[in-house]
Scaffold this active site. Structure first.
Site, short mmCIF file in Angstrom:
data_model
loop_
_atom_site.label_atom_id
_atom_site.label_comp_id
_atom_site.label_asym_id
_atom_site.label_seq_id
_atom_site.Cartn_x
_atom_site.Cartn_y
_atom_site.Cartn_z
N HIS A 1 8.80 -24.07 10.28
CA HIS A 1 8.23 -25.37 9.92
C HIS A 1 6.71 -25.34 9.77
CE1 HIS A 1 12.22 -26.95 10.50
NE2 HIS A 1 12.25 -26.43 11.71
N ILE B 1 5.54 -20.99 6.19
CA ILE B 1 5.51 -19.54 6.05
C ILE B 1 6.75 -19.06 5.30
CG2 ILE B 1 5.45 -17.33 7.30
CD1 ILE B 1 3.89 -18.98 9.52
N GLY B 2 7.90 -19.64 5.58
CA GLY B 2 9.11 -19.30 4.83
C GLY B 2 8.94 -19.60 3.35
N ASN C 1 24.25 -23.87 9.60
CA ASN C 1 22.82 -23.55 9.65
C ASN C 1 22.07 -24.63 8.88
OD1 ASN C 1 20.23 -22.54 9.46
ND2 ASN C 1 20.83 -20.54 8.66
N TYR D 1 16.50 -24.17 1.89
CA TYR D 1 16.84 -23.69 0.55
C TYR D 1 17.00 -24.84 -0.44
CZ TYR D 1 17.54 -19.20 2.79
OH TYR D 1 17.35 -18.04 3.50
#
Length: 161
Positions: free
Chosen positions: A100, A103-104, A131, A138
């Site tokens: 959160h 970074i992802g 998940n 995504y």
């Protein structure tokens, strides 16, 4: 905190396994038993398997394996398998304390830049139905559910040529 994204190297191997273990325990707690998670880590994140994939990525073959580093410490990674003009996102995990924080998204965007240069038109991934953090990430980043496979959603994102 500055984040550097780069291809993983052999020197990152031990830390990569630890990041995977921490992330899996955090992501899948309540979905899988701790014994199952440890078994999965031993099988899918073995030194031999990851070493092979890092070398393939460094050689620009069919694997793209990038790490996110904060102050030179590996905190997350993304791995894609490339076949012709398609990619499969195999793994995108962060240490729990770095979730959160965009970074992802930074990892995904860097991978997408490389995919576009390689002429990739579509990226597919599997995400466990329970998940919710992964699914939401995504979905917010343009992936759509195309199908299901057992306990997984199959999600895809299309790119312009």
């Amino acid at each position: 905190m500055s984040i550097e994204i780069r291809k993983l190297s052999i020197e990152d191997l031990e830390t990569l396994i630890e990041v995977a273990r921490e992330s899996w325990k955090w992501t899948y707690a309540g979905i899988y038993s701790e014994e199952y998670i440890e078994s999965w880590i031993r099988e899918k994140y073995s030194k031999e398997k990851l070493l092979n994939e890092i070398v393939r990525s460094q050689s620009n073959l069919d694997i793209l394996f990038l790490g996110a580093f904060a102050d030179s410490t590996l905190i997350g990674f993304i791995e894609l398998k490339i076949i012709a003009n398609k990619a499969e996102l195999l793994r995108l995990y962060l240490k729990p304390e770095y979730t959160h924080k965009k970074i992802g998204k930074t990892l995904l965007l860097e991978a997408e830049k490389i995919m576009k240069k390689k002429g990739i038109l579509e990226c597919r991934l599997y995400v466990h139905r329970q998940n919710s953090v992964g699914f939401s990430f995504y979905y917010k980043n343009g992936f759509k559910v195309e199908d299901t496979d057992g306990s997984d959603f199959i999600m895809e994102k299309k790119y312009e040529s």
